[in-house]
Design an enzyme around this catalytic site. Sequence first.
Site, PDB file in Angstrom:
ATOM      1  CB  ALA A  90      -0.901  -0.007   1.227  1.00 55.10           C
ATOM      2  N   GLY A 136      -0.331  -5.397   0.199  1.00 54.27           N
ATOM      3  CA  GLY A 136      -1.482  -5.252  -0.700  1.00 54.27           C
ATOM      4  C   GLY A 136      -1.243  -5.858  -2.068  1.00 54.27           C
ATOM      5  CD  GLU A 139      -3.982  -7.724   1.743  1.00 55.71           C
ATOM      6  OE1 GLU A 139      -4.853  -7.987   2.585  1.00 55.71           O
ATOM      7  OE2 GLU A 139      -3.388  -6.627   1.719  1.00 55.71           O
ATOM      8  CD  GLU A 159       0.353  -6.066   5.054  1.00 56.51           C
ATOM      9  OE1 GLU A 159      -0.266  -5.997   3.986  1.00 56.51           O
ATOM     10  OE2 GLU A 159       1.157  -6.987   5.307  1.00 56.51           O
TER      11      GLU A 159
END
Length: 698
Positions: A90, A136, A139, A159
Amino acid sequence: MDSRIMDLLGDRVLELGPRPEPDSPYRHFKLTRDADGIAWLLFDREGASANTLSADLIEELETVLAALEGQRPTGLVIRSAKPSGFIAGADVNEFRGAADPWPVEIAIGRAHTVIDRLEALKIPTVAVIHGFCLGGGLEVALACQSRIAIDGARFGFPEVMLGLHPGLGGTARFTKLVNPMQAMTLMLTGKTIDARKAKSLGLVDAVAEERHVRNAVRDAVFGRLKRAKPGPLNAILNLGPVRGLLAKRMRAEAGKAAPQEHYPAPYALIDLWEQHGDDKLAMLRAEKPSFAKLMVTPTAQNLIRVFFLREQMKKLAGSGNRIKHVHVIGAGAMGGDIAAWCAGQGFRVTLADMKPEPIAGAIKRASDLVGKILRKRPDVRDALDRLVPDMDGEGIRNADLIIEAVPEKLELKQKIYAALEPRMKPGAILATNTSSIPLQDLRTTLTKPERLLGLHFFNPVSRLQLVEVVSHDGSDPEMLKAALAFVGAIDRLPLPVKSSPGFLVNRALTPYMLEAMVMLDQKIDKSVIDAAAVKFGMPMGPIELAEQVGLDICLDVGDMLRSKFGDQLPPTPAWLREKVAKGELGRKTGKGFYLWKDGKADKSAVSPSMPEPTEEMIDRLVLPMSNVCVAALREGIVDDADAVDGAMIFGTGYAPFRGGPLNYARSRGAENVVSALHALADKFGDRFAPDAGWENFR
């Protein structure tokens, strides 16, 4: 050209899919089709060297997916157009300053909708992954039906390093696809794995060379690729009663590394899986509020701050490194490890010492160190080939940089400088790794004092990222610039400091360790003192740290700083000198206040009924560090408050979730800190007197 050579070049050159149309309607994506009717969607974040997931990029992805739903291509391949890798996670900028969980939850909910839409596409979807695929980015890949990795790809969920857990559906999709014990371990530790490991876990379906990607994609789209399927064990491990048992074990394991009061993210992730591990939809729903709640914690906001402190310090290094050959004098623990680290980072290194034994020991340690930092055997061999034993100091003539790492004796260093200076080539830099001697004293014997500067590494060199780059009044600015660039080139973080006793880090750490000795003198148990620091969030207590460094070195630095700063520092108890005289120095001799076995302090004798450390004990240890940092700013030893915080975190392991000693003071309130220091000064003496710099501290 020989087809085999073409094949070889094909492996080296990332093709990055078919050539896209020049007039893309999208800002961050390129969309094209190949001869089989397969759509290739290339992530290409505008104006960035790496792909990160920002709100506007995810919004545009939704537009792309809506168009694809209408067009119904044969299949969809998602790939990065950046040579640097797939998606590096992210955009952390969007996390800064979040104070209210509700807007975070709404934003993360919108992003979930887009990733769910990708997963729900009615066509085969394939992620082709090279380079880093993190957070991310992983993901996004997990929402595709198939994943093809190119050798060299790395996967992970970092994270937890930011005080968070995955937030784009990764917690549910990863634990469904992969053995949940291994999936949870990766999410709880933030570690990365390579493509082969990802294949063995079932995270990717195939590992291909670049020249075989097109065929692998066709196989995936047309159902010929054997997809990794979760085994029956996964389903069993995701059952409620089993999850309860495993979650208990995970909490106990997490507690050893990260107490819940300081680091809530691992425990929130374990709760999430324990409650919803057998229901993917419920877990996806519950992930959003859990992530949002973590985002606004002081821990996450401070760890996000630390992420940016690292980026700021990387920028201090600048670019354009001109150093190629490093000559290290002194093959002791520090010199040997500096030489090994530089060789591991691609530099030619010559290593000199008065005797052959230390060099032999350093080469042996280098073999272990380089083996840990470089994964491939040929790379390890090449690094060790670059590290050359040099008893006669022949390397001096060709070295661009000479690093002196001999014992802290002024006369010894001056004698070495006098002998080597005439042999140095023009433009070469002479750097000292001194931790305590001011450069003003060292430069007196040099004919060209402007070429002397300090490169102060921290022990262990392979783990602590900070290097203090020390200047004196006559330093050559170009050489300082070259030294900063060199520190960046060896993957370390530079802190520019002006020469002053102890520079920044040792000056701030010494009162911390000496105060612990005074507390011992007051008959407070060593375990309670160390527990006070650990309770605050330090990686280890001051007594254990002093013994890691060596009680003799702590005593020398303490004496040197007391000669300069006098009663601003705690007094050194007489029995500490006796202990050092007896050779009880800590880790290196096997005995200090603790007994040491295999490089670790033996704490087995700690009583379970040990009294809890008090808040006053914690303040006695940690507030003097903030006080010294404020003094160093006031005196101009360091220019930048953020760099001070970064230096203490990356050079000492200062509790990262506190954001550094100045950030801690700011969050506690400067007035509160000053009044606490006044109270300690009234009770224990003037060493706690607040520095004048607090008046202007913001």
